[in-house]
Write an enzyme that holds these catalytic residues in place. Structure first.
Site, PDB file in Angstrom:
ATOM      1  N   LYS A 155       0.856  -1.186   0.000  1.00  0.00           N
ATOM      2  CA  LYS A 155       0.000   0.000   0.000  1.00  0.00           C
ATOM      3  C   LYS A 155       0.891   1.235   0.000  1.00  0.00           C
ATOM      4  O   LYS A 155       1.873   1.303   0.745  1.00  0.00           O
ATOM      5  CB  LYS A 155      -0.884  -0.016   1.247  1.00  0.00           C
ATOM      6  CG  LYS A 155      -1.646   1.279   1.513  1.00  0.00           C
ATOM      7  CD  LYS A 155      -1.525   1.715   2.989  1.00  0.00           C
ATOM      8  CE  LYS A 155      -0.104   1.986   3.359  1.00  0.00           C
ATOM      9  NZ  LYS A 155       0.102   2.705   4.631  1.00  0.00           N
ATOM     10  N   ASP A 165      -5.132   0.391   8.419  1.00  0.00           N
ATOM     11  CA  ASP A 165      -4.864   0.194   6.996  1.00  0.00           C
ATOM     12  C   ASP A 165      -5.492  -1.081   6.437  1.00  0.00           C
ATOM     13  O   ASP A 165      -5.479  -1.292   5.219  1.00  0.00           O
ATOM     14  CB  ASP A 165      -3.351   0.146   6.734  1.00  0.00           C
ATOM     15  CG  ASP A 165      -2.720   1.523   6.742  1.00  0.00           C
ATOM     16  OD1 ASP A 165      -3.434   2.502   6.493  1.00  0.00           O
ATOM     17  OD2 ASP A 165      -1.498   1.610   6.999  1.00  0.00           O
TER      18      ASP A 165
END
Length: 295
Positions: free
Chosen positions: A11, A138
């Site tokens: 990410k 996240d």
């Protein structure tokens, strides 16, 4: 039954605004998140016992397996899904840890996707969403593993459609603890850092589907990563990484991802990205470098 396989893609926070710190201690954020074409690989072989084994070049960096987010996600899901089928996880670890690219979160999200497949759960099952957020801020965006504008504490996701972005990711090999970076930011409980209206205006200004790479880079360049400066105080080498990326030909935008220490640069084309990666590897052979794309 043979093993099921999912990838935990890295990410990358293309922007990261810290709106403020809530009274419960969590931070409200606004972040444009994309995903790289480098990933950990997680395999689940169905069985009676929940286990985890790590292999790969960075397996030793995973620490105590009992603390691994893959097992945490599986155990939490088992608490809310009666009779959850699980088994033996095998994690091939290639992404740096404590690196600002959500490696552990991506692994946990991959575990949830594997368990969803094994147990015939849709990915929009509320229990999956709740467990994802409980594991980490996240994990929800890593669960969908697509470009999003992420707000709140990671619980609000607005899908985005950026073009494929040629890029280079660089990590200097130093871990950075997220909690230390937020502590260095120094917000008190209940303290706002920017006006909510400013963030919402910024969040609604990203190019629409079909926007060009130039349009996206221009919009992203107007943003920031509010954690970059406090992270540099903890690990000054982050500044060296950004300088090295900016020193390559064709770097349109260079910035830190997440809470660091991984940084990225966006390039006009993949050839320039590969040449930039080769240059950085030759000058800094101890650094982790990946040339590829973000999307």
């Amino acid at each position: 039954m043979s093993g099921l396989v999912e990838e935990g893609r890295a990410k990358v926070n293309l922007t990261l605004r810290v709106v403020g710190r809530r009274t419960d201690g969590y931070h409200d954020l606004e972040s444009v998140v994309a995903f790289a074409d480098c990933a950990d690989r997680l395999t689940l072989t169905p069985g009676a016992e929940l286990t985890l084994k790590t292999v790969g070049p960075l397996a030793t960096a995973c620490g105590e397996l009992s603390d691994n987010l893959v097992l945490k996600a599986a155990r939490l899901l088992g608490e809310v899904v009666p009779g959850l089928k699980a088994g033996a996880f095998l994690l091939e670890k290639v992404l740096p840890v404590a690196a600002g690219i959500g490696g552990g979160s991506a692994d946990a999200a991959a575990a949830l996707r594997l368990l969803a497949r094994l147990n015939n759960l849709p990915l929009d099952d509320e229990r999956l969403q709740e467990v994802a957020l409980e594991v980490g801020a996240d994990v929800p965006v890593c669960l969908v593993s697509r470009a999003c504008d992420m707000t709140g504490v990671g619980d609000n996701l607005l899908p985005l459609s950026p073009p494929i972005m040629p890029s280079v990711l660089v990590n200097p090999g130093v871990p950075v603890a997220t909690r230390d970076v937020f502590a260095a930011l120094g917000l008190r409980h209940g303290e706002l850092r920017v006006g909510v209206g400013d963030v919402m205006t910024e969040a609604s200004s990203w190019p629409e589907e079909g926007g060009s790479l130039e349009e996206w880079v221009e919009a992203l360049a107007a943003g920031t990563n509010d954690l970059e400066e406090p992270a540099m105080r903890i690990q000054p080498v982050i500044g060296e990484v950004i300088a090295a990326l900016n020193a390559t030909n064709g770097a349109w935008l260079a910035r830190m991802s997440g809470s660091g220490a991984t940084c990225f640069a966006v390039y006009e084309n993949t050839a320039e990205a590969r040449r930039a990666a080769d240059k950085i590897r030759s000058e800094h052979p101890a650094w982790w470098v990946h040339a590829g794309t973000l999307s």
